[in-house]
Design an enzyme around this catalytic site. Structure first.
Site, PDB file in Angstrom:
ATOM      1  CG  HIS A   1      -2.530  -1.409  -3.795  1.00 33.97           C
ATOM      2  ND1 HIS A   1      -1.531  -2.328  -3.635  1.00 33.97           N
ATOM      3  CD2 HIS A   1      -3.020  -1.170  -2.559  1.00 33.97           C
ATOM      4  CE1 HIS A   1      -1.420  -2.643  -2.351  1.00 33.97           C
ATOM      5  NE2 HIS A   1      -2.321  -1.948  -1.677  1.00 33.97           N
TER       6      HIS A   1
ATOM      7  CG  HIS B   1      -6.175   2.812   3.354  1.00 34.19           C
ATOM      8  ND1 HIS B   1      -5.314   1.725   3.371  1.00 34.19           N
ATOM      9  CD2 HIS B   1      -6.312   3.127   2.038  1.00 34.19           C
ATOM     10  CE1 HIS B   1      -4.961   1.406   2.127  1.00 34.19           C
ATOM     11  NE2 HIS B   1      -5.547   2.244   1.294  1.00 34.19           N
TER      12      HIS B   1
ATOM     13  CE1 TYR C   1      -8.170  -4.728   1.828  1.00 35.30           C
ATOM     14  CE2 TYR C   1      -6.275  -5.675   2.955  1.00 35.30           C
ATOM     15  CZ  TYR C   1      -6.831  -4.686   2.163  1.00 35.30           C
ATOM     16  OH  TYR C   1      -6.047  -3.676   1.704  1.00 35.30           O
ATOM     17  CD  GLU C   2      -8.454  -6.080  -2.937  1.00 30.95           C
ATOM     18  OE1 GLU C   2      -8.927  -5.428  -3.884  1.00 30.95           O
ATOM     19  OE2 GLU C   2      -7.267  -6.475  -2.912  1.00 30.95           O
TER      20      GLU C   2
ATOM     21  CG  HIS D   1      -4.944  -6.758  -0.022  1.00 34.40           C
ATOM     22  ND1 HIS D   1      -5.091  -5.825  -1.019  1.00 34.40           N
ATOM     23  CD2 HIS D   1      -3.808  -6.427   0.639  1.00 34.40           C
ATOM     24  CE1 HIS D   1      -4.074  -4.967  -0.971  1.00 34.40           C
ATOM     25  NE2 HIS D   1      -3.292  -5.304   0.009  1.00 34.40           N
TER      26      HIS D   1
ATOM     27  CB  ALA E   1       1.823  -0.417   4.458  1.00 30.22           C
TER      28      ALA E   1
ATOM     29  CB  SER F   1      -0.863   0.060   1.265  1.00 28.81           C
ATOM     30  OG  SER F   1      -1.902  -0.845   1.179  1.00 28.81           O
TER      31      SER F   1
ATOM     32  CG  MET G   1      -4.493  -6.194   7.045  1.00 28.39           C
ATOM     33  SD  MET G   1      -5.853  -5.090   6.671  1.00 28.39           S
ATOM     34  CE  MET G   1      -5.830  -4.027   8.113  1.00 28.39           C
ATOM     35  CB  SER G   2      -0.443  -8.082   2.212  1.00 28.70           C
ATOM     36  OG  SER G   2       0.727  -7.439   2.696  1.00 28.70           O
TER      37      SER G   2
ATOM     38  CG  ASN H   1       0.074   1.782  11.747  1.00 27.08           C
ATOM     39  OD1 ASN H   1       0.385   1.355  10.633  1.00 27.08           O
ATOM     40  ND2 ASN H   1      -0.636   1.084  12.590  1.00 27.08           N
TER      41      ASN H   1
END
Ligand code: HPA
Length: 274
Positions: free
Chosen positions: A70, A249, A94-95, A92, A122, A39, A213-214, A237
């Site tokens: 992206h 995000h 989560y998609e 991802h 990230a 990201s 998350m990846s 973060n």
């Protein structure tokens, strides 16, 4: 084991062949390395030398990503004097995407003859020594991607997934270029939720230094395909108890812009030394 839907595996293989063929016709040549950008790290892609740009929409079987930050294109060009395929944008879980989609780019890279894969992302830094903007070499991973799933290539014996040789090169180059480099274990969860404070405490207690998350499914596929893997996480973060703020995000993307440029210098240095 339950029987597989007839033809499902075959269709996937056909798709990946068609994707490789599309890139060959576009002039991909014989790339040595592949890079998957996380990201907001598209500033990396801006620095690729003399790029050939192929939008994901023109590659059969390649899923475009709906996530902002992206680009959704393959850039083929020079990174540190080596021909590189840079995937600017990843798919991802989560998609709502299954492993064959999430790992598509890695399988495509392997089919194109790539030998080294650089995965970037990230992530939230949960080692108390970490700060926003740090780069972390991924030494190992913990996958918390759960649920029914089947990796396209079947069972994978992970072992040491991240290449010691590439880690060594990255350390040398970082020192040479004066890029401060952290190291640690990446924990990949399915998302799209950022962690609660209690989940951060859990992640820390099982040995994670950064959460995201990846990456983890891609690396599983890379190991199956026999690729040498280098992983670099950009800490966008630091969601630690006491320093905890709700992660957005937008915040992740902002930290990514600067990180992408530093990351390009580091990866170019590593590529040059191969
Ligand atoms: N958690 C999960 N994924 C992330 C984070 C985080 O704190 N930051 C960037 N991606």
């Amino acid at each position: 084991m339950k029987a597989r839907r007839p033809g499902a595996r075959k269709r996937r293989t056909d798709e990946i062949d068609a994707a490789a063929e599309a890139l060959r016709s576009a002039g991909v040549g014989e790339p040595r390395i592949a890079v998957v950008l996380g990201s907001g790290l598209s500033t990396f892609a801006d620095g690729v030398g003399d790029p050939l740009v192929v939008p994901y929409s023109e590659i059969p079987g390649m899923t475009d990503t709906g996530v902002s930050g992206h680009r959704g294109a393959v850039m083929v060009g020079d990174v540190g004097g080596k021909r590189a395929v840079v995937f600017s944008g990843r798919v991802h879980h989560y998609e709502g995407r299954p492993p064959p989609d999430v790992t598509f780019a890695v399988r495509l890279a392997a089919l194109l003859g790539v030998r080294e894969l650089v995965v970037t992302n990230a992530s939230g830094g949960i080692d108390p020594g970490f700060d926003v903007g740090d780069l972390m070499l991924i030494r190992d991973q913990i996958s918390l991607v759960s649920g029914p799933r089947r990796l396209p290539g079947g069972t994978v014996r992970m072992g040491a997934a991240y290449s010691d040789g590439l880690v060594g090169l990255a350390r040398e180059k970082a020192a040479e270029l004066r890029i401060p480099l952290r190291e640690g274990v990446y924990l990949g969860q399915i998302g799209p939720t950022y962690e609660t404070p209690a989940e951060i405490v859990l992640a820390r207690s099982i040995g994670a230094s950064a959460v995201g998350m990846s990456t983890v499914s891609e690396v599983q596929e890379a190991v199956r395909a026999g690729l040498e893997v280098l992983g670099v996480a950009l800490i966008t973060n630091v969601p630690l108890p006491g320093r905890f703020e709700v992660t957005t995000h937008k915040e992740v993307l902002e930290a990514g812009r600067e990180g992408g440029t530093t990351l390009l210098s580091l990866v170019s240095g590593v590529a040059q030394a191969l």
